[in-house]
Write a protein that holds these residues in place. Structure first.
Motif, PDB file in Angstrom:
ATOM      1  N   LEU A 186       0.849  -1.176  -0.175  1.00 48.93           N
ATOM      2  CA  LEU A 186      -0.067   0.035  -0.195  1.00 48.93           C
ATOM      3  C   LEU A 186       0.692   1.127  -0.076  1.00 48.93           C
ATOM      4  O   LEU A 186       1.602   1.502   0.828  1.00 48.93           O
ATOM      5  CB  LEU A 186      -0.593   0.022   1.226  1.00 48.93           C
ATOM      6  CG  LEU A 186      -1.919   0.906   1.124  1.00 48.93           C
ATOM      7  CD1 LEU A 186      -2.973   0.817   0.181  1.00 48.93           C
ATOM      8  CD2 LEU A 186      -2.872   1.190   2.648  1.00 48.93           C
ATOM      9  N   VAL A 187       1.022   1.977  -1.100  1.00 49.17           N
ATOM     10  CA  VAL A 187       1.773   3.146  -1.170  1.00 49.17           C
ATOM     11  C   VAL A 187       1.172   4.451  -0.445  1.00 49.17           C
ATOM     12  O   VAL A 187       0.007   4.781  -0.959  1.00 49.17           O
ATOM     13  CB  VAL A 187       2.053   3.607  -2.679  1.00 49.17           C
ATOM     14  CG1 VAL A 187       3.185   4.578  -2.718  1.00 49.17           C
ATOM     15  CG2 VAL A 187       2.642   2.069  -3.421  1.00 49.17           C
ATOM     16  N   CYS A 188       1.687   4.656   0.568  1.00 51.74           N
ATOM     17  CA  CYS A 188       1.255   5.744   1.587  1.00 51.74           C
ATOM     18  C   CYS A 188       2.316   7.024   1.116  1.00 51.74           C
ATOM     19  O   CYS A 188       2.542   7.621   2.293  1.00 51.74           O
ATOM     20  CB  CYS A 188       1.217   5.149   2.928  1.00 51.74           C
ATOM     21  SG  CYS A 188       0.217   4.019   3.354  1.00 51.74           S
ATOM     22  N   SER A 222       0.189  13.467  -5.587  1.00 51.53           N
ATOM     23  CA  SER A 222      -0.288  12.334  -6.487  1.00 51.53           C
ATOM     24  C   SER A 222       1.071  12.044  -7.544  1.00 51.53           C
ATOM     25  O   SER A 222       1.076  10.996  -7.677  1.00 51.53           O
ATOM     26  CB  SER A 222      -1.170  13.354  -7.243  1.00 51.53           C
ATOM     27  OG  SER A 222      -2.239  13.468  -6.404  1.00 51.53           O
ATOM     28  N   GLY A 223       1.971  13.061  -7.785  1.00 53.07           N
ATOM     29  CA  GLY A 223       3.021  12.843  -8.766  1.00 53.07           C
ATOM     30  C   GLY A 223       3.874  11.859  -8.380  1.00 53.07           C
ATOM     31  O   GLY A 223       4.273  10.996  -8.857  1.00 53.07           O
ATOM     32  N   ARG A 233       5.449   3.488 -10.632  1.00 52.50           N
ATOM     33  CA  ARG A 233       6.036   3.030 -11.843  1.00 52.50           C
ATOM     34  C   ARG A 233       7.457   2.610 -11.740  1.00 52.50           C
ATOM     35  O   ARG A 233       7.925   1.661 -12.362  1.00 52.50           O
ATOM     36  CB  ARG A 233       5.968   4.420 -12.625  1.00 52.50           C
ATOM     37  CG  ARG A 233       4.851   4.813 -13.130  1.00 52.50           C
ATOM     38  CD  ARG A 233       4.859   6.297 -14.017  1.00 52.50           C
ATOM     39  NE  ARG A 233       3.842   6.597 -14.676  1.00 52.50           N
ATOM     40  CZ  ARG A 233       3.412   7.703 -15.341  1.00 52.50           C
ATOM     41  NH1 ARG A 233       4.609   8.653 -15.309  1.00 52.50           N
ATOM     42  NH2 ARG A 233       2.501   8.092 -15.794  1.00 52.50           N
ATOM     43  N   ARG A 234       8.075   3.187 -10.801  1.00 51.54           N
ATOM     44  CA  ARG A 234       9.271   2.341 -10.274  1.00 51.54           C
ATOM     45  C   ARG A 234       9.195   0.980  -9.820  1.00 51.54           C
ATOM     46  O   ARG A 234       9.942   0.264 -10.302  1.00 51.54           O
ATOM     47  CB  ARG A 234      10.044   3.412  -9.125  1.00 51.54           C
ATOM     48  CG  ARG A 234      11.151   2.749  -8.719  1.00 51.54           C
ATOM     49  CD  ARG A 234      11.687   3.662  -7.519  1.00 51.54           C
ATOM     50  NE  ARG A 234      12.809   3.072  -6.590  1.00 51.54           N
ATOM     51  CZ  ARG A 234      13.200   3.423  -5.276  1.00 51.54           C
ATOM     52  NH1 ARG A 234      12.558   4.384  -4.848  1.00 51.54           N
ATOM     53  NH2 ARG A 234      14.105   2.562  -4.781  1.00 51.54           N
ATOM     54  N   LEU A 235       8.102   0.855  -9.084  1.00 50.95           N
ATOM     55  CA  LEU A 235       7.917  -0.657  -8.572  1.00 50.95           C
ATOM     56  C   LEU A 235       7.813  -1.615  -9.685  1.00 50.95           C
ATOM     57  O   LEU A 235       8.337  -2.695  -9.745  1.00 50.95           O
ATOM     58  CB  LEU A 235       7.163  -0.681  -7.522  1.00 50.95           C
ATOM     59  CG  LEU A 235       7.547   0.012  -6.140  1.00 50.95           C
ATOM     60  CD1 LEU A 235       6.011  -0.052  -5.151  1.00 50.95           C
ATOM     61  CD2 LEU A 235       8.502  -0.822  -5.514  1.00 50.95           C
ATOM     62  N   VAL A 281       7.132  -5.427  -9.781  1.00 45.80           N
ATOM     63  CA  VAL A 281       5.984  -5.739  -8.785  1.00 45.80           C
ATOM     64  C   VAL A 281       4.725  -5.497  -9.798  1.00 45.80           C
ATOM     65  O   VAL A 281       4.519  -4.483 -10.710  1.00 45.80           O
ATOM     66  CB  VAL A 281       5.845  -4.446  -7.804  1.00 45.80           C
ATOM     67  CG1 VAL A 281       4.853  -4.604  -7.043  1.00 45.80           C
ATOM     68  CG2 VAL A 281       7.235  -4.688  -7.047  1.00 45.80           C
ATOM     69  N   ALA A 282       3.803  -6.721  -9.562  1.00 45.66           N
ATOM     70  CA  ALA A 282       2.566  -6.794 -10.372  1.00 45.66           C
ATOM     71  C   ALA A 282       1.543  -5.972  -9.827  1.00 45.66           C
ATOM     72  O   ALA A 282       1.585  -5.614  -8.333  1.00 45.66           O
ATOM     73  CB  ALA A 282       2.139  -8.194 -10.351  1.00 45.66           C
ATOM     74  N   ALA A 283       0.507  -5.332 -10.498  1.00 45.46           N
ATOM     75  CA  ALA A 283      -0.481  -4.742  -9.938  1.00 45.46           C
ATOM     76  C   ALA A 283      -1.490  -5.482  -8.983  1.00 45.46           C
ATOM     77  O   ALA A 283      -1.989  -4.690  -8.051  1.00 45.46           O
ATOM     78  CB  ALA A 283      -1.442  -4.394 -11.312  1.00 45.46           C
ATOM     79  N   GLU A 284      -1.340  -6.960  -9.158  1.00 42.78           N
ATOM     80  CA  GLU A 284      -2.166  -7.509  -8.300  1.00 42.78           C
ATOM     81  C   GLU A 284      -1.690  -7.803  -6.930  1.00 42.78           C
ATOM     82  O   GLU A 284      -2.315  -8.069  -5.759  1.00 42.78           O
ATOM     83  CB  GLU A 284      -2.255  -9.054  -8.931  1.00 42.78           C
ATOM     84  CG  GLU A 284      -2.847  -9.408 -10.022  1.00 42.78           C
ATOM     85  CD  GLU A 284      -2.054  -8.812 -11.296  1.00 42.78           C
ATOM     86  OE1 GLU A 284      -0.767  -8.614 -11.154  1.00 42.78           O
ATOM     87  OE2 GLU A 284      -2.872  -8.788 -12.219  1.00 42.78           O
TER      88      GLU A 284
END
Length: 209
Positions: free
Chosen positions: A61-63, A67-68, A75-77, A82-85
């Motif tokens: 979970l990206v905290c 926004s940018g 995008r880096r991950l 790193v998969a979207a799932e």
């Protein structure tokens, strides 16, 4: 809403708000500030840099509030494999989601948020406490609504736009991608992509970098 073994990405104020809102199953926090490694944030250990996410299989979970910056980290991950799932979604217990509304993976809705009918929230959207999102609103990926924002019906917020505290947007309007709306603004006309608007009524002040 996320399961066991979640890693928060970013030792930020937003991470502390997520933890304070009652998220459970958090295994640790990833942050690139090496001075934080081995410390704790709200009782949760900071276990390593962001790149370590690629080596595990925990949910993420990206905290990260802006926004940018949040978009760039995702995008880096992705470039690291790193998969979207793998992205969790967190909706605080006190938030209210209409049964006909949807929220995408990686998104965060904090205490007191109300989402009514047929709204669509994209991926990695952050909605801070006490925001109101009404019928047919669309929040594209990486949108940020800070505390107390009110969106009337049919409003569309473009990708990575940032809406300041207690701003209000009139029905049917569009806020363009990467635009910024200042706190307390009353938006009565469309805001073009990449522009900064503020005031009552809101007016153009400049462009985002």
């Amino acid at each position: 809403m996320a399961g066991e073994g979640v890693l928060l990405v970013g030792a930020s104020g937003l991470a502390r708000e997520v933890l304070a809102a009652g998220m459970t199953g958090v295994a640790g926090i990833l942050d690139d500030d090496v001075s934080l490694h081995g410390t704790e944030i709200a009782g949760v250990p900071v276990v390593g840099p962001v790149a370590d996410a690629a080596a595990g299989n925990e949910q993420l979970l990206v905290c990260i509030g802006p926004s940018g910056t949040r978009r760039e980290v995702v995008r880096r991950l992705g470039r690291l494999g790193v998969a979207a799932e793998r992205y969790a979604t967190y909706v605080a217990r006190s938030a209210r989601m209409g049964t006909t509304s949807d929220v995408g993976s990686g998104s965060i809705l904090l205490d007191g948020v109300v989402v009514t009918a047929d709204a669509r929230l994209g991926r990695h959207v952050v909605v801070m406490p006490n925001c109101v999102i009404t019928h047919d609103a669309v929040l594209e990926d990486f949108t940020t609504l800070t505390s107390g924002v009110a969106l009337a019906g049919g409003v569309r917020i473009g990708e990575a736009a940032y809406i300041g505290m207690n701003a209000a947007v009139r029905q049917g309007l569009s806020i363009g991608a990467a635009a910024t709306v200042g706190m307390g603004a009353a938006v009565l006309s469309d805001v073009p992509a990449g522009e900064i608007w503020a005031g009552v009524p809101a007016r153009r002040l400049g462009v985002t970098k």
